[in-house]
Design a protein around this motif. Structure first.
Motif, PDB file in Angstrom:
ATOM      1  N   ASN A 601     -18.851  -5.489   2.466  1.00 18.19           N
ATOM      2  CA  ASN A 601     -17.767  -4.628   1.999  1.00 18.19           C
ATOM      3  C   ASN A 601     -17.084  -5.235   0.777  1.00 18.19           C
ATOM      4  N   GLY A 602     -16.794  -4.383  -0.209  1.00 20.51           N
ATOM      5  CA  GLY A 602     -16.109  -4.845  -1.406  1.00 20.51           C
ATOM      6  C   GLY A 602     -17.039  -5.595  -2.345  1.00 20.51           C
ATOM      7  N   VAL A 603     -16.433  -6.471  -3.161  1.00 27.91           N
ATOM      8  CA  VAL A 603     -17.183  -7.249  -4.164  1.00 27.91           C
ATOM      9  C   VAL A 603     -17.262  -8.698  -3.696  1.00 27.91           C
ATOM     10  N   PRO A 604     -18.438  -9.318  -3.730  1.00 23.09           N
ATOM     11  CA  PRO A 604     -18.576 -10.717  -3.297  1.00 23.09           C
ATOM     12  C   PRO A 604     -17.707 -11.656  -4.126  1.00 23.09           C
ATOM     13  N   GLU A 605     -17.379 -12.803  -3.542  1.00 23.75           N
ATOM     14  CA  GLU A 605     -16.551 -13.796  -4.215  1.00 23.75           C
ATOM     15  C   GLU A 605     -17.430 -14.786  -4.982  1.00 23.75           C
ATOM     16  N   ILE A 606     -16.854 -15.326  -6.062  1.00 28.40           N
ATOM     17  CA  ILE A 606     -17.556 -16.305  -6.896  1.00 28.40           C
ATOM     18  C   ILE A 606     -16.613 -17.455  -7.185  1.00 28.40           C
ATOM     19  N   SER A 607     -17.159 -18.687  -7.225  1.00 25.73           N
ATOM     20  CA  SER A 607     -16.408 -19.867  -7.656  1.00 25.73           C
ATOM     21  C   SER A 607     -17.054 -20.378  -8.940  1.00 25.73           C
ATOM     22  N   ILE A 608     -16.215 -20.669  -9.969  1.00 23.01           N
ATOM     23  CA  ILE A 608     -16.697 -21.065 -11.302  1.00 23.01           C
ATOM     24  C   ILE A 608     -16.219 -22.480 -11.625  1.00 23.01           C
ATOM     25  N   GLU A 609     -17.092 -23.275 -12.248  1.00 21.73           N
ATOM     26  CA  GLU A 609     -16.707 -24.608 -12.725  1.00 21.73           C
ATOM     27  C   GLU A 609     -15.736 -24.441 -13.900  1.00 21.73           C
ATOM     28  N   LYS A 610     -14.738 -25.311 -13.994  1.00 23.54           N
ATOM     29  CA  LYS A 610     -13.607 -25.091 -14.900  1.00 23.54           C
ATOM     30  C   LYS A 610     -14.003 -25.092 -16.378  1.00 23.54           C
ATOM     31  N   ARG A 611     -14.868 -26.005 -16.793  1.00 24.24           N
ATOM     32  CA  ARG A 611     -15.241 -26.052 -18.209  1.00 24.24           C
ATOM     33  C   ARG A 611     -16.102 -24.852 -18.590  1.00 24.24           C
ATOM     34  N   TYR A 612     -16.980 -24.457 -17.702  1.00 26.99           N
ATOM     35  CA  TYR A 612     -17.799 -23.268 -17.946  1.00 26.99           C
ATOM     36  C   TYR A 612     -16.888 -22.042 -18.076  1.00 26.99           C
ATOM     37  N   ALA A 613     -15.888 -21.961 -17.190  1.00 25.55           N
ATOM     38  CA  ALA A 613     -14.946 -20.837 -17.233  1.00 25.55           C
ATOM     39  C   ALA A 613     -14.156 -20.833 -18.540  1.00 25.55           C
ATOM     40  N   LYS A 614     -13.736 -22.009 -18.977  1.00 35.67           N
ATOM     41  CA  LYS A 614     -12.945 -22.097 -20.207  1.00 35.67           C
ATOM     42  C   LYS A 614     -13.758 -21.679 -21.417  1.00 35.67           C
ATOM     43  N   ARG A 615     -15.022 -22.121 -21.489  1.00 35.44           N
ATOM     44  CA  ARG A 615     -15.847 -21.827 -22.656  1.00 35.44           C
ATOM     45  C   ARG A 615     -16.229 -20.354 -22.724  1.00 35.44           C
ATOM     46  N   ASN A 651     -25.026 -29.758  -8.039  1.00 35.13           N
ATOM     47  CA  ASN A 651     -23.811 -29.022  -8.366  1.00 35.13           C
ATOM     48  C   ASN A 651     -24.128 -27.933  -9.381  1.00 35.13           C
ATOM     49  N   PHE A 652     -23.365 -26.850  -9.354  1.00 31.81           N
ATOM     50  CA  PHE A 652     -23.652 -25.677 -10.175  1.00 31.81           C
ATOM     51  C   PHE A 652     -22.383 -25.187 -10.859  1.00 31.81           C
ATOM     52  N   PHE A 653     -22.589 -24.509 -12.001  1.00 31.54           N
ATOM     53  CA  PHE A 653     -21.462 -23.856 -12.660  1.00 31.54           C
ATOM     54  C   PHE A 653     -20.959 -22.675 -11.837  1.00 31.54           C
ATOM     55  N   ILE A 654     -21.882 -21.940 -11.236  1.00 31.65           N
ATOM     56  CA  ILE A 654     -21.525 -20.702 -10.539  1.00 31.65           C
ATOM     57  C   ILE A 654     -22.018 -20.771  -9.088  1.00 31.65           C
ATOM     58  N   VAL A 655     -21.095 -20.568  -8.147  1.00 32.64           N
ATOM     59  CA  VAL A 655     -21.433 -20.565  -6.719  1.00 32.64           C
ATOM     60  C   VAL A 655     -21.016 -19.217  -6.133  1.00 32.64           C
ATOM     61  N   PHE A 656     -21.964 -18.537  -5.454  1.00 26.67           N
ATOM     62  CA  PHE A 656     -21.687 -17.261  -4.811  1.00 26.67           C
ATOM     63  C   PHE A 656     -21.293 -17.472  -3.359  1.00 26.67           C
ATOM     64  N   GLN A 657     -20.550 -16.507  -2.850  1.00 23.98           N
ATOM     65  CA  GLN A 657     -20.222 -16.452  -1.435  1.00 23.98           C
ATOM     66  C   GLN A 657     -21.515 -16.245  -0.630  1.00 23.98           C
TER      67      GLN A 657
END
Length: 841
Positions: A601-615, A651-657
């Motif tokens: 249900n809804g949209v899955p959650e994602i966690s992003i590494e901070k430097r990747y997110a900033k760039r 370790n990864f830049f992008i991690v899915f739920q």
């Protein structure tokens, strides 16, 4: 007439002219050397660009490009174009009981179109030699690592290949693949024999074209083919792009070398400021005489501006001759450490930069001083002899604003980074702006305290000659700061690489584990009491959209290093994973990590590494769209993580739920904990025999390679730092000598009042010791503060400086400073009182 008067000053003030010119020349040497190496390196790369790429145009990336798209490209290029392929991957190679990670590259016969390979037995590929059936050529380091010789068999995947020769020279070698693993070359037709290419394997495909096109036509074709391929994980390259990629690491080093060379220039500028100010102070009679003879203020300003311009030009010219002589010596000293043969002849652009900075710096720092002197009242030139008056009014400070702006622009230029350049400028200009008034306040306050005669005399002397004293002090602060800052940063980085926060590093990093191999591999390693840890899935994907906005592949070349990094991140494919808990070395810095498995249900959650997110400009709440093997996948960013990459864990830049990508095609990563050298080799050999497609990275060997690279960079940076410190001590020597000459009358008076030579020498020694010891100590302490700030902004807060090394440096610099200063004043102090009194009349 003005020009004649300007040149006459050189003969009238020979000592000042000599010291000033050498000061400018030494300050410019580092900057000109850096610029020469940067331009020369770029020129060599540009000349080798086609050999590096091996073609006129190439399409490279992870995974194969669909045949129909390659057909479109070939149709666009026409029938006269030639086409070849190259397929490569990381894998394990084995000989007897030794195994090593290698880059296994399959070349289609006739590729590369330019350059090629030179073999130890004299053959040249593709000109006069070919690979036979199941034959390979190896890089020379594998002979030592595997104990293998020409004619032996080497195991790769499911096949044994015969070593036909050893590669003596690879014209297409980059400084990237070779840093992690040596290369093995095989005919593309025989690559499949190894049975390494499986579902999800990390394989790099290259499609190379030989076409008769100009540089501009190739640039247009690059844009057109990028649209045809339409895949962020693929790159369309021209020879220019290939040379830029090869030189990226060296360019970063050049950027920081340029900043370090600016410290020498900054110190020389500080010295020039004092020397020229003192020179103008001694010209009081000349100013008054010229004014009384009817020469207006504007004409006097032109005269001394012309004199300053000539000084800057001559100082730059001397720097050119010094650098011209140093370049062959430095290149000869570096030898094999420089991967390309650079030109011994000084590049014209380095000469132009030297003259621009030398002349411009002199004018920016000298003209405000001339304005101050010219605008004084006519009676003032004959007033106040023997006492320095350092003006710090707002008007005077504003006169130096153009030089501050000039220094900031120069910092940005040499670092190729707005952020780095501004931070560097802020540190050095800020320290200088604070030290000047604080030093003057401190010596004024101390001189009023109830102290012994010697100390009171010394601090009152500092107060009288505050301009020279604070300039000497500042030069020592900045020089010692730089010399101790680099070891501090190096120590933090090395400790983090060798010993992360948890103190545990894996011995082996495994990748390309197929899904069906996970359980057998886990059971195998469990029996051998070497359990597989951190088993992590990896899914290949493309980032398509951020908040509904399409991610387009950028064809432009970034002007700054930040722009270049941002475009590389936008233009790259991505690796995704999923897990319900944070990995080793990870922590949430914003938002909230997944609390449960995705229920559909809804949209899955994602966690992003901070430097990747900033760039990429990604924030909490943003919606990201991906493509996984043609299937669309969406997710919303709910947390931002910091990642300690030096744990060498998956370790990864992008991690899915969890619950979203569980059924997607994937391979797995994993690590094996601490093993001894012998056990490590045994485990690698055992894994190769059972699972030949699984690749393993020996983390300890990888760290050694990283340390070698860091040591090479450290050596270059410390060499440039040493030049800066030597310039600083030259400034100190010149200023102490100048100050000693200005105090002849004082010493003459003290000697006639009964002070012995030993008394004066002791006072002078204490004075020098206070300046050098205090300046270098403050520099060492500031290196801790600046190092912490740099680690916070650029290295994720990795700050573990050594305790003793900086203070050993402090003692050494203090001792050397005292020695230099003693040499500068010894001759003046030994002059007999009668002569001194006669000169003082």
């Amino acid at each position: 007439m003005l020009l004649k008067l300007a040149f006459r000053e050189f003969s009238n003030r020979r000592k000042f002219t000599t010291i000033f010119l050498l000061n400018i020349a030494f300050g410019l040497c580092g900057l000109m050397l850096m610029q020469h190496f940067r331009v020369s390196f770029d020129q060599v790369l540009e000349g080798r660009a086609k050999k590096i790429l091996g073609a006129d145009l190439a399409i490279t990336g992870r995974g194969a490009v669909p045949n129909e798209k390659i057909d479109l490209v070939r149709k666009e290029l026409g029938e006269k174009s030639e086409f070849k392929m190259n397929v490569g991957m990381f894998t394990m190679a084995s000989h007897k009981k030794n195994t090593r990670l290698v880059w296994f590259s399959g070349l289609e016969e006739g590729f590369p179109f330019y350059g090629g390979l030179e073999l130890e037995n004299g053959g040249k590929y593709p000109q006069n030699i070919k690979l036979g059936k199941n034959e390979v050529w190896i890089y020379p380091e594998l002979k030592i690592q595997l104990g293998i010789e020409v004619g032996d068999e080497i195991g790769i995947g499911a096949t044994k290949y015969k070593v036909a020769d050893v590669i003596a020279k690879d014209h297409g070698q980059t400084f990237q693949m070779g840093a992690m693993a040596p290369k093995i070359i095989v005919n593309l037709k025989d690559l499949d024999s190894a049975n390494l290419v499986q579902k999800g394997s990390s394989v790099r495909y290259g499609y190379y074209f030989k076409v008769d096109k100009t540089k501009n036509e190739l640039k247009e074709l690059k844009g057109k083919f990028t649209e045809i391929i339409n895949d962020n994980s693929k790159r369309v390259k021209t020879p220019t792009n290939a040379s830029e990629n090869v030189g990226r690491v060296v360019n970063y080093l050049n950027d920081f070398l340029g900043l370090v060379s600016l410290v020498a220039l900054f110190l020389a500028t500080v010295g020039a400021f004092y020397l020229y100010r003192s020179y103008l102070s001694e010209q009081k009679y000349s100013f008054a005489t010229l004014h009384s003879l009817g020469l207006g203020k504007a004409s006097i300003f032109k005269l001394y501006s012309m004199h300053l311009l000539i000084l800057g030009f001559m100082g730059s010219l001397i720097a050119v001759f010094i650098v011209f002589g140093l370049t062959p010596l430095i290149l000869g000293f570096l030898g094999d450490a420089v991967p390309l043969k650079l030109s011994y002849l000084l590049d014209p652009r380095a000469v132009i930069l030297g003259f621009f900075v030398g002349v411009g710096g002199c004018l920016f720092i000298g003209i405000p001083l001339i304005i101050q002197r010219v605008t004084q009242k006519a009676g003032n030139p004959f007033h106040g002899l023997g006492v320095e008056n350092l003006s710090l009014s707002l008007r005077d400070l504003l006169l130096f604003t153009p030089w501050c702006i000039y220094f900031c622009f120069l910092s940005i230029y040499v670092s190729n980074s707005i952020r780095v350049g501004l931070i560097f400028s802020a540190i050095f200009l800020g320290i200088s702006a604070i030290i000047f008034p604080v030093f003057i306040w401190f010596v004024t306050w101390v001189s009023k305290r109830d102290l012994s005669f010697s100390l009171r005399f010394i601090f009152r002397d500092f107060k009288r000659f505050k301009t020279s004293s604070v300039t000497i002090f500042l030069s020592l602060v900045l020089g010692s700061l730089l010399l101790t800052l680099i070891p501090n940063l190096e120590s933090s980085l090395l400790q983090e690489v060798e010993r992360p926060e948890d103190g545990k590093l894996p011995s082996l990093f495994l990748f390309d584990i197929q899904e069906e191999q996970v359980q057998p591999l886990v059971q195998k390693l469990k029996k051998e009491q070497t359990p597989l840890k951190a088993i992590t899935p990896m899914i290949r994907a493309r980032l398509l959209e951020i908040n509904g906005k399409r991610i387009e592949v950028s064809l432009e070349r970034g002007l700054t290093r930040e722009e270049q990094r941002e475009r590389r991140f936008r233009n790259r494919g991505v690796n995704l994973t999923f897990r319900n808990e944070l990995g080793t070395g990870e922590k949430i810095i914003e938002g909230k990590y997944f609390s449960s498995k995705f229920d559909g249900n809804g949209v899955p959650e994602i966690s992003i590494e901070k430097r990747y997110a900033k760039r990429l400009g990604i924030e909490i709440g943003d919606k990201l769209s991906f493509e996984v093997l043609g299937m669309p996948v969406e997710g919303r960013v709910t947390s931002i993580r910091s990642v300690q990459w030096t744990t060498f864990m998956p370790n990864f830049f992008i991690v899915f739920q969890p619950g979203v990508l569980d059924d997607a095609p994937k391979t797995y990563l994993g690590v094996i904990g601490a093993l001894s050298g012998k056990n490590r080799d045994e485990v690698m050999f055992s894994l190769y025999n059972l699972f030949p497609n699984i690749s393993s990275v020996d983390v300890s060997r990888l760290i050694k390679r990283i340390l070698v690279l860091l040591n090479q960079m450290k050596g270059a940076l410390q060499g440039m730092s040493l030049l800066s410190v030597l310039v600083g001590f030259f400034v100190v020597s010149a200023l102490v000598g100048h100050q000693a000459n200005a105090r002849k009358k004082d010493w003459a008076l003290l000697k006639t009042l009964g002070f012995s030579f030993a008394d004066l020498r002791r006072i002078q020694l204490y004075s020098i010791l206070l300046l050098t010891g205090g300046g270098t100590l403050l520099g060492v302490l500031l290196s801790y503060l600046v190092g912490y700030l740099l680690s916070y902004f650029f290295f994720d807060g990795l700050w573990r400086p050594p305790v003793l090394t900086p203070f050993v440096t402090w003692i050494s610099l203090t001792g050397f400073g005292v020695f230099v200063a003693e040499l500068a004043v010894r001759k003046v102090m030994r002059v007999k009182p009668a002569i001194l009194l006669q000169e003082a009349r």
